[in-house]
Design a protein around this motif. Structure first.
Motif, PDB file in Angstrom:
ATOM      1  N   SER A   1       0.831  -1.205   0.000  1.00  0.00           N
ATOM      2  CA  SER A   1       0.000   0.000   0.000  1.00  0.00           C
ATOM      3  C   SER A   1       0.864   1.253   0.000  1.00  0.00           C
TER       4      SER A   1
ATOM      5  N   GLN B   1      -3.845  -1.810  -5.977  1.00  0.00           N
ATOM      6  CA  GLN B   1      -4.240  -0.791  -5.010  1.00  0.00           C
ATOM      7  C   GLN B   1      -5.718  -0.890  -4.666  1.00  0.00           C
TER       8      GLN B   1
ATOM      9  N   SER C   1      -7.084  -1.552  -0.943  1.00  0.00           N
ATOM     10  CA  SER C   1      -8.013  -0.613  -0.307  1.00  0.00           C
ATOM     11  C   SER C   1      -9.252  -1.325   0.227  1.00  0.00           C
TER      12      SER C   1
END
Length: 570
Positions: free
Chosen positions: A61, A82, A86
């Motif tokens: 991250s 990503q 998330s």
């Protein structure tokens, strides 16, 4: 106004994966993420040439958010990872390494993209079905009535992040705190649909990690002088709370949701101050004990409230508004007009606290579903990494509460799954292909590329030149140090498998990873006594791993299917 330059035509490139530039950039990204993987992964330091913030990390991250990626294919890959991180917080590096290796492996085969994509989908479906089945040999149940498996899960996440710079004792301490913080967010009398509370991470940099602690409720940082001015409240019942999301500073330009009516010739400042004092009188008449304001409270109003033994705290900030709303049961007040009685909430008690050099105003809840994790570490870099790791662990526990299963970690799930796929494709290819037009030869080629990609993830765990073995019974990973003799009695050199479930004293046969061997069926259905007796298992989150597996294969399929890349150069 006419254009100063003629518009440039778009740049169109066919077969983007065949160009040397794309292959090189993919290879560089693969080396970066591979070198970060696992407990002994190498750290990366990211900064720009003009100075500023320097990030030291091995987490996907932080790594991907600081990398500047320009090529469209790399953007697809990094954006997919990503998005996964998330949503699930964990398994970002696993996803990236698997995706890069799968793309590289299938490119060497010379099969059409259509065939590759179709067979990849079949193998993905086979993996997910197996990992979710009752016969899966690398999936264990998580019992929330016991802390053993939960602690193993949290500890596995902490030990995989070397930039946290934790000792074994510190790892155990922080693991217990994270688990306690998570358990505090679960309502005591929850039935049916559970609404979890929240764990707030409070920074205490420059302190010993072992000084970290968890407290129920919310800590509001204040100066020692401010705390000394607050009057103590002695009350046997709960304290009534009013929470304002608008400014109470008397600023005309910010009146919140209300309006201020002023007669001709009257001072605007005085009119607003009168309205603020009227608001204060209502708070007094409603027997409010504590006033919290997101923004600023006018000094006159604050003094007026203090005279009537009401604690007034301003500059709370937007970050604490949601947790305060949940914990106190208040409805944030957004105007200077009359306050609805339903807008008030309550807390059980308040007190002051000091940790390190910081002072806090501590709000103690009626029901502890909001807690504060006071997190300490020796320096800013280690603290930033530890905070991110704690957030990941808390999220993983939430995912595990929803789906109470875990996968064996340390690379054992990947090697076990690779053994299962090889056995299935060699002995029962019809069940995979079904009515598909692909041949069994094509299936064998893609399955080998797929299994090799899984084993490449496992190989990424070794950064010091050691060898990796797999046993021929369970299909688990076993590590051998770099200075071990070439011909040796393996039980003497091996202690435990990667996940810690099995030891080398069993009757096992081993072979080197990626060596040629006859496909075998790995033992399924884990014995409960084996799982129960292991106190230091390495575990992965089932939900995050399944998502990472799916994202890696689907992203690889998408990139392999690209025929053209069209770039607008204007």
């Amino acid at each position: 106004m006419s254009r100063l330059e003629a518009k440039k035509p778009s740049l169109c490139k066919s077969e983007p994966l065949t160009t040397e530039r794309v292959r090189t950039t993919l290879s560089v990204l693969k080396r970066i993420v591979t070198s970060c993987y696992g407990p002994s992964g190498r750290l990366k330091q990211l900064h720009n040439g003009f100075g500023g913030y320097v990030c030291t990390t091995s987490q996907s991250s932080a790594l991907l958010s600081h990398l500047l990626v320009t090529h469209p294919i790399l953007k697809i890959l990094t954006t997919s990872i990503q998005n996964h991180v998330s949503s699930f917080s964990d398994c970002g590096l696993f996803t990236a390494i698997l995706c890069c290796n799968l793309i590289e492996n299938v490119q060497r085969l010379g099969l059409t993209p259509t065939t590759v994509i179709r067979l990849n989908k079949h193998l993905l479906s086979l993996c997910i079905s197996y990992l979710k089945s009752e016969t899966c040999g690398c999936r264990i149940p998580v019992d929330f009535s016991s802390t053993q498996i939960l602690l193993c899960l949290v500890r596995s996440i902490l030990t995989s992040k070397p930039a946290c710079m934790l000792t074994r004792k510190e790892t155990e301490h922080v693991s217990a705190l994270i688990l306690r913080a998570f358990l505090l967010t679960i309502p005591e009398n929850a039935e049916g649909h559970i609404i979890l509370g929240k764990s707030l991470i409070v920074p205490l940099k420059g302190q010993r990690v072992i000084d970290s602690t968890v407290l129920p409720g919310i800590l509001i940082e204040m100066s020692e002088v401010q705390l000394m001015r607050l009057l103590p409240i002695k009350k046997s019942t709960a304290l009534k709370v009013a929470l304002f999301c608008t400014t109470l500073s008397g600023d005309i330009s910010d009146t919140g949701e209300g309006t201020v009516v002023v007669s001709y010739g009257v001072s605007l400042e005085n009119a607003v101050l009168d309205q603020l004092l009227n608001l204060g009188r209502q708070l007094i008449s409603d027997h409010v004990d504590l006033v919290l304001c997101q923004k600023v409270i006018h000094p006159s109003l604050k003094q007026f409230l203090n005279m009537h033994r009401i604690i007034a705290i301003d500059r709370i900030g937007v970050t604490l508004m949601e947790p305060l709303t949940k914990m106190t049961g208040t409805q944030p007040i957004g105007s200077l007009g009359s306050i609805c009685p339903n807008s008030y909430g309550s807390v059980k008690d308040v007190c002051t606290a000091k940790f390190g050099s910081k002072h806090f105003f501590h709000l103690i809840p009626n029901e502890a579903t909001i807690c504060s994790l006071l997190l300490c570490n020796r320096n800013d870099t280690a603290w930033d990494e530890l905070k991110l790791t704690c957030q990941t662990a808390l999220h993983v526990l939430q995912l595990t509460l929803k789906e109470p299963w875990a996968l064996l970690g340390g690379g054992c799930t990947e090697t076990h799954l690779a053994a299962y796929i090889r056995h299935k494709t060699h002995n029962d290819p019809e069940s995979i292909l079904k009515d598909d037009e692909c041949t069994q030869t094509e299936l064998q080629l893609i399955a080998e590329a797929f299994c090799s990609a899984l084993e490449s993830v496992v190989g990424s765990l070794e950064h010091d030149g050691g060898d990796i073995l797999t046993d021929m019974k369970y299909g688990h990973l076993w590590s051998v140090q770099a200075d071990s003799p070439c011909v040796a009695n393996w039980p003497d050199l091996l202690s435990q498998c990667g996940c810690g479930l099995y030891n080398s004293q069993e009757e096992l046969n081993w072979s080197f990873l990626r060596s040629t061997r006859h496909p075998f069926v790995p033992q399924s259905c884990l014995p409960h006594e084996a799982v129960g007796s292991a106190s230091n298992l390495i575990l992965d989150c089932l939900t995050a791993k399944l998502s990472g597996l799916q994202v890696a294969i689907e992203t690889a399929n998408l990139i392999l299917d690209l025929s053209y890349v069209i770039e607008d150069k204007n």
